[in-house]
Motif scaffolding. Structure first.
Motif, PDB file in Angstrom:
ATOM      1  N   PRO A   1       0.593  -1.292  -0.141  1.00  0.00           N
ATOM      2  CA  PRO A   1       0.076  -0.098  -0.142  1.00  0.00           C
ATOM      3  C   PRO A   1       0.861   1.169   0.010  1.00  0.00           C
ATOM      4  O   PRO A   1       0.491   2.308  -0.472  1.00  0.00           O
ATOM      5  CB  PRO A   1      -0.890  -0.030   1.282  1.00  0.00           C
ATOM      6  N   GLU A   2       2.123   1.245   0.565  1.00  0.00           N
ATOM      7  CA  GLU A   2       2.940   2.265   0.764  1.00  0.00           C
ATOM      8  C   GLU A   2       3.319   2.777  -0.634  1.00  0.00           C
ATOM      9  O   GLU A   2       3.295   3.857  -1.092  1.00  0.00           O
ATOM     10  CB  GLU A   2       4.056   2.287   1.700  1.00  0.00           C
TER      11      GLU A   2
ATOM     12  N   VAL B   1       1.889   2.058  -3.617  1.00  0.00           N
ATOM     13  CA  VAL B   1       0.873   2.616  -4.389  1.00  0.00           C
ATOM     14  C   VAL B   1       0.428   3.973  -4.060  1.00  0.00           C
ATOM     15  O   VAL B   1       0.014   4.956  -4.707  1.00  0.00           O
ATOM     16  CB  VAL B   1      -0.508   1.776  -4.243  1.00  0.00           C
ATOM     17  N   GLU B   2       0.521   4.299  -2.718  1.00  0.00           N
ATOM     18  CA  GLU B   2       0.204   5.810  -2.384  1.00  0.00           C
ATOM     19  C   GLU B   2       1.335   6.523  -2.786  1.00  0.00           C
ATOM     20  O   GLU B   2       0.986   7.824  -3.205  1.00  0.00           O
ATOM     21  CB  GLU B   2       0.390   5.608  -0.765  1.00  0.00           C
ATOM     22  N   MET B   3       2.460   6.208  -2.990  1.00  0.00           N
ATOM     23  CA  MET B   3       3.720   6.869  -3.479  1.00  0.00           C
ATOM     24  C   MET B   3       3.529   7.000  -5.093  1.00  0.00           C
ATOM     25  O   MET B   3       3.907   8.367  -5.516  1.00  0.00           O
ATOM     26  CB  MET B   3       4.968   6.709  -3.096  1.00  0.00           C
TER      27      MET B   3
ATOM     28  N   GLY C   1       1.331   5.571  -7.421  1.00  0.00           N
ATOM     29  CA  GLY C   1      -0.194   5.485  -8.034  1.00  0.00           C
ATOM     30  C   GLY C   1      -0.699   4.251  -8.370  1.00  0.00           C
ATOM     31  O   GLY C   1       0.011   3.206  -8.089  1.00  0.00           O
ATOM     32  N   ASP C   2      -1.678   4.206  -9.253  1.00  0.00           N
ATOM     33  CA  ASP C   2      -2.451   2.816  -9.442  1.00  0.00           C
ATOM     34  C   ASP C   2      -1.735   2.304 -10.830  1.00  0.00           C
ATOM     35  O   ASP C   2      -2.445   2.486 -11.838  1.00  0.00           O
ATOM     36  CB  ASP C   2      -3.821   3.053  -9.613  1.00  0.00           C
TER      37      ASP C   2
ATOM     38  N   TYR D   1       9.057   0.908  -2.570  1.00  0.00           N
ATOM     39  CA  TYR D   1       8.509   0.667  -4.195  1.00  0.00           C
ATOM     40  C   TYR D   1       9.692  -0.049  -4.705  1.00  0.00           C
ATOM     41  O   TYR D   1       9.645  -0.568  -5.707  1.00  0.00           O
ATOM     42  CB  TYR D   1       8.167   1.662  -4.904  1.00  0.00           C
TER      43      TYR D   1
END
Length: 247
Positions: free
Chosen positions: A150-151, A153-155, A157-158, A229
């Motif tokens: 989740p970290e 994706v938060e940084m 994006g999708d 990431y």
């Protein structure tokens, strides 16, 4: 310190603002430039490094770059003067998403700047508007090499995985004719250059008001990369041509 200045300092030792080494950049340009007298456009050109390298390799090539940053465009002009290619380079300070030209281009470049359009497919829509018949697009964007946390994706994006990313491009009416998947070495070298250049500047300028902020930003970026990431993020650069339509 604003974001533009921080990015300029972070890319001081890695002028290609993407995880690509010099050999990969040259191979991609060799495949992407369709002919020696091509007209080339870079949407979100920054300091113009892609265009400068193309101009240096092809003495009859003409190039245009679009970017919002006056400082980055000034750097591109200075480098063009040094390299003796300034007469073949035209730069526009405007939003790449709103740019229009009175002519079309044989090659449209957007590597590492798809956020300016809202994503990969929106970038290809913009490139299509500028592309001459038979022209090519050189585009680079991120993908998930492994399932992200989740970290991550938060940084970042999708993003999709690589097969899905290429499938989306193909379904949008494009045919890949060449591509490059950044290696672990390229990905790591880019991140070390980003954080290292910014940190080195801060250490070399301890009295500058932005020094502490630059060190903090470099540390935060490094931590996000290593803990967030690094093990999931990948980067692909594609050379595309439009797929013919039946009828």
């Amino acid at each position: 310190m604003n974001r533009e200045q921080m990015s300029r300092l972070a890319h001081a030792d890695h002028p290609i603002a993407a995880p690509l080494d010099d050999d990969a950049v040259q191979r991609l340009l060799d495949r992407a430039v369709p002919r020696a007298d091509a007209r080339v456009l870079d949407l979100g050109c920054g300091g113009g490094e892609w265009l400068l390298r193309a101009l240096g390799a092809h003495p009859r090539l003409r190039a245009e770059g679009v970017d919002l940053s006056a400082r980055a465009l000034a750097h591109a002009r200075e480098r063009a003067n040094t390299l003796g290619v300034e007469e073949r380079l035209l730069l526009h300070q405007t939003d790449a998403a709103e740019f229009s030209a009175p002519h079309l281009f044989d090659l449209v470049i957007c590597v590492g700047a798809t956020h300016a359009f809202g994503g990969l497919l929106a970038t290809l829509d913009a490139a299509r508007k500028h592309l001459a018949p038979g022209g090519r697009v050189l585009v680079g964007d991120g993908f998930w090499e492994r399932e992200p946390g989740p970290e991550a994706v938060e940084m970042l994006g999708d993003l999709a995985d690589l097969p899905t990313t290429v499938e989306q491009v193909v379904n949008d009416g494009w045919t890949p004719v060449h591509g490059h998947i950044s290696t672990r070495h390229e990905l790591d070298a880019y991140e070390w250059a980003w954080t290292g250049s910014l940190s080195a500047w801060a250490l070399d300028h301890p009295g500058d008001p932005g020094s502490a902020e630059a060190l903090e930003a470099a540390a935060a970026h490094r931590d996000g990369w290593l803990r967030g990431y690094r093990d999931a993020f990948g980067f692909v650069t594609l050379v595309l041509r439009q797929t013919p339509t039946n009828g």
